[in-house]
Write an enzyme that holds these catalytic residues in place. Structure first.
Site, PDB file in Angstrom:
ATOM      1  N   TYR A 119      -7.048 -11.100   9.212  1.00 24.42           N
ATOM      2  CA  TYR A 119      -7.686 -12.129   8.371  1.00 24.42           C
ATOM      3  C   TYR A 119      -6.911 -13.439   8.266  1.00 24.42           C
ATOM      4  CZ  TYR A 119     -11.644  -9.232   7.292  1.00 24.42           C
ATOM      5  OH  TYR A 119     -12.791  -8.510   7.418  1.00 24.42           O
ATOM      6  N   GLU A 127     -13.616  -2.691   3.886  1.00 23.24           N
ATOM      7  CA  GLU A 127     -13.305  -2.081   5.186  1.00 23.24           C
ATOM      8  C   GLU A 127     -12.273  -0.963   5.028  1.00 23.24           C
ATOM      9  OE1 GLU A 127     -12.597  -5.684   7.539  1.00 23.24           O
ATOM     10  OE2 GLU A 127     -14.678  -6.256   7.191  1.00 23.24           O
TER      11      GLU A 127
HETATM   12  C1  HEM Z   1     -14.118 -13.947   5.930  1.00 21.14           C
HETATM   13  C2  HEM Z   1     -13.930 -13.653   7.196  1.00 21.14           C
HETATM   14  C3  HEM Z   1     -14.996 -13.226   8.179  1.00 21.14           C
HETATM   15  C4  HEM Z   1     -16.350 -13.453   8.194  1.00 21.14           C
HETATM   16  C5  HEM Z   1     -17.203 -14.214   7.200  1.00 21.14           C
HETATM   17  C6  HEM Z   1     -16.875 -12.802   9.376  1.00 21.14           C
HETATM   18  C7  HEM Z   1     -18.204 -12.796   9.741  1.00 21.14           C
HETATM   19  C8  HEM Z   1     -18.722 -12.059  10.781  1.00 21.14           C
HETATM   20  C9  HEM Z   1     -20.131 -11.965  11.113  1.00 21.14           C
HETATM   21  C10 HEM Z   1     -21.250 -12.663  10.387  1.00 21.14           C
HETATM   22  C11 HEM Z   1     -20.235 -11.130  12.166  1.00 21.14           C
HETATM   23  C12 HEM Z   1     -21.525 -10.727  12.869  1.00 21.14           C
HETATM   24  C13 HEM Z   1     -22.047  -9.466  12.233  1.00 21.14           C
HETATM   25  C14 HEM Z   1     -23.324  -9.034  12.900  1.00 21.14           C
HETATM   26  O1  HEM Z   1     -23.276  -8.307  13.864  1.00 21.14           O
HETATM   27  O2  HEM Z   1     -24.374  -9.442  12.451  1.00 21.14           O
HETATM   28  C15 HEM Z   1     -18.898 -10.688  12.514  1.00 21.14           C
HETATM   29  C16 HEM Z   1     -18.616  -9.844  13.562  1.00 21.14           C
HETATM   30  C17 HEM Z   1     -17.349  -9.706  14.075  1.00 21.14           C
HETATM   31  N1  HEM Z   1     -16.177 -10.164  13.517  1.00 21.14           N
HETATM   32 FE1  HEM Z   1     -16.002 -11.123  11.754  1.00 21.14          FE
HETATM   33  N2  HEM Z   1     -15.836 -12.207  10.053  1.00 21.14           N
HETATM   34  C18 HEM Z   1     -14.673 -12.456   9.368  1.00 21.14           C
HETATM   35  C19 HEM Z   1     -13.416 -12.047   9.730  1.00 21.14           C
HETATM   36  C20 HEM Z   1     -13.093 -11.474  10.939  1.00 21.14           C
HETATM   37  C21 HEM Z   1     -11.758 -11.177  11.403  1.00 21.14           C
HETATM   38  C22 HEM Z   1     -10.481 -11.403  10.587  1.00 21.14           C
HETATM   39  C23 HEM Z   1     -11.870 -10.668  12.664  1.00 21.14           C
HETATM   40  C24 HEM Z   1     -10.750 -10.242  13.599  1.00 21.14           C
HETATM   41  C25 HEM Z   1      -9.979 -11.044  14.214  1.00 21.14           C
HETATM   42  C26 HEM Z   1     -13.275 -10.616  12.980  1.00 21.14           C
HETATM   43  C27 HEM Z   1     -13.814 -10.119  14.154  1.00 21.14           C
HETATM   44  C28 HEM Z   1     -15.158  -9.846  14.349  1.00 21.14           C
HETATM   45  C29 HEM Z   1     -15.669  -9.152  15.518  1.00 21.14           C
HETATM   46  C30 HEM Z   1     -14.847  -8.647  16.691  1.00 21.14           C
HETATM   47  C31 HEM Z   1     -17.054  -9.037  15.334  1.00 21.14           C
HETATM   48  C32 HEM Z   1     -18.066  -8.332  16.262  1.00 21.14           C
HETATM   49  C33 HEM Z   1     -18.923  -9.293  17.000  1.00 21.14           C
HETATM   50  C34 HEM Z   1     -18.394  -9.705  18.342  1.00 21.14           C
HETATM   51  O3  HEM Z   1     -17.553  -9.004  18.905  1.00 21.14           O
HETATM   52  O4  HEM Z   1     -18.848 -10.726  18.864  1.00 21.14           O
HETATM   53  N3  HEM Z   1     -13.986 -11.116  11.926  1.00 21.14           N
HETATM   54  N4  HEM Z   1     -18.002 -11.263  11.648  1.00 21.14           N
END
Ligand code: HEM
Ligand SMILES: Cc1cc2nc3c(=O)[nH]c(=O)nc-3n(C[C@H](O)[C@H](O)[C@H](O)COP(=O)(O)OP(=O)(O)OC[C@H]3O[C@@H](n4cnc5c(N)ncnc54)[C@H](O)[C@@H]3O)c2cc1C
Length: 397
Positions: free
Chosen positions: A95, A137
């Site tokens: 994060y 989580e």
């Molecule tokens: C407040 C912080 C965060 C928000 C608002 C956020 C938001 C989101 C959203 C909206 C999705 C798409 C969910 C869907 O499938 O509809 C997503 C997926 C994902 N997020 Fe986050 N996220 C945050 C933090 C993080 C962090 C810290 C990481 C890791 C470095 C991360 C890694 C991912 C990954 C790997 C996906 C799967 C989609 C992909 O691989 O393209 N996110 N997140």
């Protein structure tokens, strides 16, 4: 929640973020992957390349800013993000990395407009959203009894072709220990090492009912098109996986879980490979309550591209109140299909106020059904949808 001091800055930045959101998130990803190339192992680089993930994160930021005074509205979105995050193994220590690069990208894009109080307000807002996600989580990892990012080796026991471009893979734990329970509609992440040396994860819905002692996924091969390359992981799976292959598979997660244990009538709508969670749900309903009233409607290009259709048709023999309606864009000589795209007006009637409607398919399909169903008088609270990619959240904005 955020402080009263930060609130006006967040409120004022909603229109600015709407205008610059995509530029900000593109820059954010670019800088983050430069500084942390190891993160490309957990991100879906196909979604990066086609722009879907940038759009999704931008939408999450907008949705958060637009609903800052109304955290309840974000509940379903947060739930979806949390399930996706635990499925790919996001850790608390990721994060601050994301926060640093997101704030940096906001500052760089807004230039002089990014005053210190505005950046501080966003830092606080990001921090509070991050805490919420980290806590949720941690709880999910603990309930599942797994470490973040853990996958299990699974041995493939069956490979079957289920349509012109869908192949199903059935597998069991390689160590022969029992599988955890899952709910129909949930998905697993499958991890693969591609020929170019990259490591990638993709989600696949479990397409058979729970309780069979094995899991099955049904994968559509994403062919190359004019201007777009062939899908990396789906083609790898089609080309490389055979009976006896070992696949690395995550614990099942996902909040799109049709209420299979109820008595109430239910409507299951799908298009293309979006049929997978619906078949799992229908098979579960057949096992626990075969008398239940179910409308199962599916849309496919043509009979050759209709995956798992025979399994659904076979359930009619044991489910007297099941109506199956099939739409083919090209009907050919399939007499029992309706020609054209799905039209919910052609489905048998149901009590609009009561039945839950679950839908899964391409984004455009879902938008079309969502609007038609609202027009038919189905309350929005009865509608549930799953997109096989990052959710664009446009229905919430
Ligand atoms: C407040 C912080 C965060 C928000 C608002 C956020 C938001 C989101 C959203 C909206 C999705 C798409 C969910 C869907 O499938 O509809 C997503 C997926 C994902 N997020 Fe986050 N996220 C945050 C933090 C993080 C962090 C810290 C990481 C890791 C470095 C991360 C890694 C991912 C990954 C790997 C996906 C799967 C989609 C992909 O691989 O393209 N996110 N997140
Ligand atoms: C919850 C969930 C459940 C799912 N369940 C299923 C399921 O049951 N069955 C199933 O088949 N799939 C399912 N999916 C989809 C699956 O996870 C993959 O997204 C899908 O298999 C495509 O992955 P890929 O690696 O083959 O394609 P990718 O390589 O990720 O490419 C995806 C798309 O982006 C395009 N693209 C890639 N690179 C570029 C570029 N440089 N420029 C422009 N476009 C580009 C490709 O042409 C392709 O159309 C599910 C997804 C989710 C999120």
């Amino acid at each position: 929640m955020i402080s009263d001091a930060s609130r006006p800055y967040i409120d004022a930045s909603v229109p600015v973020l709407r205008q610059h959101g995509l530029t900000i998130t593109k820059l954010f990803y670019e800088n983050m992957f430069k500084a942390h190339p190891e993160l490309t192992r957990i991100f879906n680089m196909g979604n990066q390349a086609n722009g879907a993930q940038q759009q999704s994160l931008a939408s999450a930021v907008f949705a958060y800013a637009a609903n800052i005074g109304n955290p309840g509205a974000l509940g379903p979105v947060v739930k979806r993000i949390v399930h996706k995050h635990v499925s790919v193994g996001i850790r608390a220590e990721h994060y601050p990395i994301v926060g640093h690069h997101l704030l940096g990208a906001i500052a760089a894009t807004l230039g002089d407009a990014a005053t210190q109080p505005l950046l501080d307000a966003w830092k606080e807002a990001y921090g509070s959203l991050a805490r919420l996600l980290i806590e949720a989580e941690a709880e999910m990892y603990s309930t599942a009894g797994i470490q973040p990012g853990e996958t299990r080796p699974m041995r493939v026991t069956e490979v079957s072709r289920d349509s012109a471009n869908v192949v199903s893979f059935r597998f069991v734990p390689a160590d022969e220990k029992p599988l955890p329970a899952f709910q129909p509609g949930q998905y697993v992440s499958v991890a693969v090492d591609l020929a170019d040396g990259t490591h990638q994860l993709r989600q696949y819905s479990l397409s058979d009912a729970p309780g069979t002692g094995s899991w099955r996924i049904s994968v559509k091969r994403e062919d190359a098109d004019a201007g777009t390359p062939a899908g990396a992981v789906s083609n790898w799976l089609h080309q490389n996986v055979q009976v006896g292959s070992i696949l690395q598979v995550s614990h099942p997660f996902g909040e799109f879980t049709p209420n299979t244990e109820d008595e109430q009538a239910i409507v299951l709508l799908s298009a293309g490979v979006g049929v997978t969670p619906m078949v799992s749900s229908l098979k579960r309903i057949a096992a626990v309550n075969p008398q239940r009233r179910v409308i199962f409607a599916h849309a496919a290009r043509d009979a050759a591209h209709h995956a798992l259709g025979a399994e659904v048709a076979a359930l009619k023999a044991v489910m007297p109140n099941l109506s199956v309606v099939t739409f083919y864009e090209e009907r050919g000589d399939a007499q029992d299909a309706i020609e054209g795209r799905m039209n919910v007006n052609l489905l048998p009637a149901w009590k609009r106020e009561e039945a839950e409607v679950w839908m899964c398919g391409p984004h455009k399909f879902m938008q079309a059904q969502w609007l038609s169903l609202l027009y038919l008088g189905v309350p929005a609270a009865r509608l549930h949808r799953e997109v096989f990619g990052p959710e664009l959240l446009d229905h919430l904005l």
